[in-house]
Design a protein around this motif. Structure first.
Motif, PDB file in Angstrom:
ATOM      1  N   UNK A  58      -2.077  10.289 -11.815  1.00  0.00           N
ATOM      2  CA  UNK A  58      -0.911  10.838 -11.099  1.00  0.00           C
ATOM      3  C   UNK A  58      -1.293  11.689  -9.898  1.00  0.00           C
ATOM      4  N   UNK A  59      -2.397  12.454 -10.011  1.00  0.00           N
ATOM      5  CA  UNK A  59      -2.773  13.336  -8.912  1.00  0.00           C
ATOM      6  C   UNK A  59      -3.313  12.573  -7.705  1.00  0.00           C
ATOM      7  N   UNK A  60      -3.491  11.252  -7.828  1.00  0.00           N
ATOM      8  CA  UNK A  60      -3.974  10.452  -6.702  1.00  0.00           C
ATOM      9  C   UNK A  60      -2.856   9.711  -5.976  1.00  0.00           C
ATOM     10  N   UNK A  61      -1.603  10.007  -6.313  1.00  0.00           N
ATOM     11  CA  UNK A  61      -0.490   9.266  -5.719  1.00  0.00           C
ATOM     12  C   UNK A  61      -0.492   9.387  -4.195  1.00  0.00           C
ATOM     13  N   UNK A  62      -0.770  10.595  -3.668  1.00  0.00           N
ATOM     14  CA  UNK A  62      -0.744  10.761  -2.213  1.00  0.00           C
ATOM     15  C   UNK A  62      -1.814   9.913  -1.531  1.00  0.00           C
ATOM     16  N   UNK A  63      -2.974   9.726  -2.195  1.00  0.00           N
ATOM     17  CA  UNK A  63      -4.030   8.903  -1.606  1.00  0.00           C
ATOM     18  C   UNK A  63      -3.622   7.436  -1.563  1.00  0.00           C
ATOM     19  N   UNK A  64      -2.951   6.969  -2.628  1.00  0.00           N
ATOM     20  CA  UNK A  64      -2.500   5.574  -2.660  1.00  0.00           C
ATOM     21  C   UNK A  64      -1.409   5.350  -1.614  1.00  0.00           C
ATOM     22  N   UNK A  65      -0.568   6.359  -1.369  1.00  0.00           N
ATOM     23  CA  UNK A  65       0.460   6.231  -0.331  1.00  0.00           C
ATOM     24  C   UNK A  65      -0.177   5.974   1.030  1.00  0.00           C
ATOM     25  N   UNK A  66      -1.208   6.752   1.362  1.00  0.00           N
ATOM     26  CA  UNK A  66      -1.900   6.559   2.642  1.00  0.00           C
ATOM     27  C   UNK A  66      -2.642   5.225   2.666  1.00  0.00           C
ATOM     28  N   UNK A  67      -3.253   4.861   1.549  1.00  0.00           N
ATOM     29  CA  UNK A  67      -3.978   3.585   1.475  1.00  0.00           C
ATOM     30  C   UNK A  67      -3.047   2.408   1.713  1.00  0.00           C
ATOM     31  N   UNK A  68      -1.828   2.488   1.179  1.00  0.00           N
ATOM     32  CA  UNK A  68      -0.871   1.392   1.367  1.00  0.00           C
ATOM     33  C   UNK A  68      -0.577   1.168   2.845  1.00  0.00           C
ATOM     34  N   UNK A  69      -0.440   2.253   3.614  1.00  0.00           N
ATOM     35  CA  UNK A  69      -0.149   2.127   5.042  1.00  0.00           C
ATOM     36  C   UNK A  69      -1.347   1.570   5.799  1.00  0.00           C
ATOM     37  N   UNK A  70      -2.532   2.053   5.469  1.00  0.00           N
ATOM     38  CA  UNK A  70      -3.721   1.665   6.220  1.00  0.00           C
ATOM     39  C   UNK A  70      -4.179   0.245   5.913  1.00  0.00           C
ATOM     40  N   UNK A  71      -3.964  -0.233   4.681  1.00  0.00           N
ATOM     41  CA  UNK A  71      -4.539  -1.518   4.269  1.00  0.00           C
ATOM     42  C   UNK A  71      -3.556  -2.676   4.229  1.00  0.00           C
ATOM     43  N   UNK A  72      -2.261  -2.407   4.045  1.00  0.00           N
ATOM     44  CA  UNK A  72      -1.347  -3.516   3.729  1.00  0.00           C
ATOM     45  C   UNK A  72      -0.181  -3.664   4.707  1.00  0.00           C
ATOM     46  N   UNK A  73      -0.144  -2.900   5.781  1.00  0.00           N
ATOM     47  CA  UNK A  73       0.834  -3.039   6.862  1.00  0.00           C
ATOM     48  C   UNK A  73       2.281  -3.149   6.365  1.00  0.00           C
ATOM     49  N   UNK A  82      16.755  -8.315   3.233  1.00  0.00           N
ATOM     50  CA  UNK A  82      16.464  -7.892   4.607  1.00  0.00           C
ATOM     51  C   UNK A  82      15.102  -8.362   5.100  1.00  0.00           C
ATOM     52  N   UNK A  83      14.352  -9.053   4.240  1.00  0.00           N
ATOM     53  CA  UNK A  83      13.081  -9.666   4.626  1.00  0.00           C
ATOM     54  C   UNK A  83      12.091  -8.646   5.217  1.00  0.00           C
ATOM     55  N   UNK A  84      12.018  -7.473   4.602  1.00  0.00           N
ATOM     56  CA  UNK A  84      11.058  -6.457   5.041  1.00  0.00           C
ATOM     57  C   UNK A  84       9.777  -6.555   4.205  1.00  0.00           C
ATOM     58  N   UNK A  85       8.690  -6.068   4.767  1.00  0.00           N
ATOM     59  CA  UNK A  85       7.438  -5.975   4.009  1.00  0.00           C
ATOM     60  C   UNK A  85       7.470  -4.656   3.220  1.00  0.00           C
ATOM     61  N   UNK A  86       7.676  -4.755   1.923  1.00  0.00           N
ATOM     62  CA  UNK A  86       7.895  -3.592   1.075  1.00  0.00           C
ATOM     63  C   UNK A  86       6.728  -3.432   0.109  1.00  0.00           C
ATOM     64  N   UNK A  87       6.218  -2.196   0.015  1.00  0.00           N
ATOM     65  CA  UNK A  87       5.183  -1.857  -0.963  1.00  0.00           C
ATOM     66  C   UNK A  87       5.721  -0.726  -1.835  1.00  0.00           C
ATOM     67  N   UNK A  88       5.686  -0.919  -3.144  1.00  0.00           N
ATOM     68  CA  UNK A  88       6.143   0.070  -4.107  1.00  0.00           C
ATOM     69  C   UNK A  88       4.936   0.824  -4.649  1.00  0.00           C
ATOM     70  N   UNK A  89       4.943   2.149  -4.511  1.00  0.00           N
ATOM     71  CA  UNK A  89       3.892   2.990  -5.099  1.00  0.00           C
ATOM     72  C   UNK A  89       4.365   3.372  -6.498  1.00  0.00           C
ATOM     73  N   UNK A  90       3.780   2.745  -7.509  1.00  0.00           N
ATOM     74  CA  UNK A  90       4.265   2.870  -8.889  1.00  0.00           C
ATOM     75  C   UNK A  90       3.275   3.707  -9.698  1.00  0.00           C
ATOM     76  N   UNK A  91       3.520   4.996  -9.774  1.00  0.00           N
ATOM     77  CA  UNK A  91       2.564   5.899 -10.419  1.00  0.00           C
ATOM     78  C   UNK A  91       2.491   5.670 -11.919  1.00  0.00           C
ATOM     79  N   UNK A  92       3.631   5.545 -12.568  1.00  0.00           N
ATOM     80  CA  UNK A  92       3.649   5.414 -14.031  1.00  0.00           C
ATOM     81  C   UNK A  92       4.217   4.069 -14.474  1.00  0.00           C
ATOM     82  N   UNK A  93       4.219   3.076 -13.585  1.00  0.00           N
ATOM     83  CA  UNK A  93       4.759   1.745 -13.884  1.00  0.00           C
ATOM     84  C   UNK A  93       6.236   1.802 -14.294  1.00  0.00           C
ATOM     85  N   UNK A  94       6.931   2.831 -13.811  1.00  0.00           N
ATOM     86  CA  UNK A  94       8.340   2.967 -14.176  1.00  0.00           C
ATOM     87  C   UNK A  94       9.242   2.114 -13.294  1.00  0.00           C
ATOM     88  N   UNK A  95       8.820   1.836 -12.067  1.00  0.00           N
ATOM     89  CA  UNK A  95       9.661   1.066 -11.155  1.00  0.00           C
ATOM     90  C   UNK A  95       9.555  -0.425 -11.448  1.00  0.00           C
TER      91      UNK A  95
END
Length: 545
Positions: A189-204, A154-167
């Motif tokens: 692990x407790x910083x996952x929510x911060x990385x989620x917001x960072x992904x939106x703000x920095x990587x479009x 689908x040619x989307x810009x996809x970012x995977x938030x991989x907390x434990x490298x399981x994905x």
């Protein structure tokens, strides 16, 4: 063609294990469908497969064997997980109080291509998608392929938030299973929510993929991301949508729950008490998927409507999809018709897919024979009406054991009513109708699969005997449960509405004996009450001080 299944370098995982374990898993048959290998100090190593476990040898694991395996692994993270670079395998540690490793769970990671066909049409819609299911059912595997399809097809810009490298696997280079999707690792692990917001703000990104939303901060971050117009694809702790509603930490994902006081007219129209639970906001995820088994998924295309139905005690009707052995997806109608003539319990219809070739139809004679067989089985089936119990749990129990049982939503069709504690307390009309129709009632403690399985097993075992055998004993249990539910309803009304807000509250209609128990409870709070209604609709109204 059958779905392509790839095991990522299983030999690389087995090479890390003790020699005796490697020898026990040397044959191809022992590796087929292998889920994980469990190594516990002082116990025989164990290989786990879907629905069974197999001991690997007869010798117990020594501390030296365990330490040798740990030395071969990379460093464990803060979540006690380690991995093998460029693979999807995951090794989790169990530690003692001195932080020494005394057990390992070695999960086999696989990339499976073909399961995304179950939700391909949902991905095209651009709506956020939530996956739920019990551990080991394949949520992460599905998430991995969804990320690949969104990025590559689908040619989307996809970012995977991989907390434990399981994905996307261990190491700095993501595994090819996620395609062109980018991966952001989480240091703690407790910083996952911060990385989620960072992904939106920095990587479009246009899409963010998250595994295991489990905290309130992560749920809040997911809502923030969804409100910014980014599509979310995530998994959450919980087997079904009903479990998520009961989870105060994650209920915001499906809109949140709040107590609402209805007007007199609206309460009469709904035939319920004046203080009810309702959805607080629009769901973060408009679409949800319950993964019942690897090849059978329940689709809630309108989460808001499903949550509203569950809160009002109604049974939702999700769309059931099944992945066939040829890779085709079928719609499955699991709810029997109310017509007088029985029909097969499962009526499969091909799911429209413009890109997939249509499967060949079976010969008419074979279809006719299968329909007759299903009709006979359906005629002999024990018909169960669920009250406060998730129908998917009943379906799962039926599939596991092959029991001749089906659930219905009409009391006139039911052989028995299966209810949880407080279930009939919130539906006094159903309880009264069951008594008048002499339909037995079985009450279980909680809405869980083991409880449902034991209940169905008891019902089938007693089915050969007279109906009074169930009705007499279970009706007594129902009376006790109804009284407990009535007292709990009275307590919540007093503590949540009457005392803090100074508002009167009308409770549900109850029997005279139960109403007297409620009056005694109200008196302990030094409040006054009165009885309204006639005959079986008599109910208690509690007044503020």
């Amino acid at each position: 063609m059958k779905p392509k299944r790839i095991t990522d370098d299983l030999d690389r995982l087995l090479d890390l294990l003790p020699l005796a374990v490697q020898q026990a898993l040397a044959t191809p048959n022992s590796r087929e469908d292998l889920l994980e290998v469990v190594l516990d100090l002082g116990r025989v190593p164990e290989a786990r497969y879907p629905g069974r476990a197999l001991a690997l040898g007869e010798q117990c694991l020594t501390r030296d064997d365990l330490q040798t395996t740990v030395d071969r692994l990379g460093q464990f993270g803060a979540d006690n997980r380690a991995g093998i670079e460029r693979t999807l395998h995951r090794i989790s540690a169990i530690r003692n109080r001195q932080r020494e490793v005394v057990g390992l769970t070695c999960r086999v990671g696989r990339a499976v291509f073909g399961t995304v066909a179950m939700v391909r049409d949902l991905l095209d819609s651009g709506q956020s998608l939530l996956l739920m299911g019990r551990p080991g059912v394949g949520k992460t595997t599905a998430l991995r392929e969804i990320a690949r399809v969104l990025a590559d097809d689908l040619q989307r810009r996809v970012v995977v938030i991989d907390t434990s490298n399981e994905i996307a696997g261990d190491g700095d280079i993501p595994h090819p299973a996620i395609g062109r999707a980018r991966r952001m690792q989480v240091s703690l692990p407790e910083q996952q929510h911060q990385v989620m917001i960072e992904a939106v703000e920095n990587h479009m990104p246009e899409v963010i993929v998250i595994d295991e939303i489990g905290t309130e901060l992560e749920a809040q971050a997911a809502r923030t991301i969804a409100e910014r117009g980014v599509q979310l694809v995530a998994t959450a702790h919980g087997n079904a949508l009903a479990n998520l509603i009961k989870n105060p930490t994650l209920s915001d994902l499906v809109g949140g729950i709040q107590a609402v006081t209805l007007g007199d007219e609206e309460a009469r129209r709904r035939r319920t008490q004046k203080t009810v639970l309702e959805r607080a906001a629009e769901p973060t995820f408009p679409v949800a998927v319950e993964i019942n088994t690897r090849n059978r998924w329940s689709i809630h295309a309108d989460v808001a409507a499903t949550v509203d139905q569950l809160l009002r005690g109604q049974l939702p009707r999700p769309q059931l999809r099944e992945l066939g052995s040829d890779g085709s997806v079928r719609l499955v109608d699991a709810q029997p018709s109310r017509s007088s003539s029985p029909r097969p319990a499962l009526a499969a219809v091909p799911l429209p897919d413009p890109n997939a070739p249509s499967p060949r139809a079976a010969p008419p004679a074979q279809d006719h024979a299968e329909a007759i067989s299903a009709e006979r089985a359906d005629h002999r089936a024990l018909q169960v009406l669920c009250c406060g119990i998730t129908p998917q749990l009943v379906d799962e129990a039926i599939r596991r054991h092959g029991w001749p049982v089906r659930w219905v939503d009409d009391l006139h069709e039911a052989d028995v009513v299966l209810s949880i504690r407080k279930g009939l307390g919130h539906q006094p009309t159903l309880r009264r109708q069951a008594r008048e129709s002499r339909v037995p009632v079985l009450v279980i403690k909680s809405d869980t699969l083991p409880q449902v399985e034991r209940a169905l097993e008891r019902l089938l075992a007693r089915r050969a005997g007279p109906q009074d055998q169930i009705s007499h004993s279970e009706s007594q249990d129902g009376d006790q449960e109804d009284a407990l539910a009535a007292l709990e309803e009275c307590r919540l009304a007093v503590e949540k509405v009457v005392l803090p807000y100074g508002r009167p509250v009308e409770l549900l209609p109850r029997s005279e004996q139960v109403r007297q128990m409620q009056v005694d409870l109200v008196t302990r709070y030094r409040l006054s009450s009165d009885v309204f209604g006639q005959a079986e609709q008599q109910r208690l109204r509690v007044y503020p001080p």
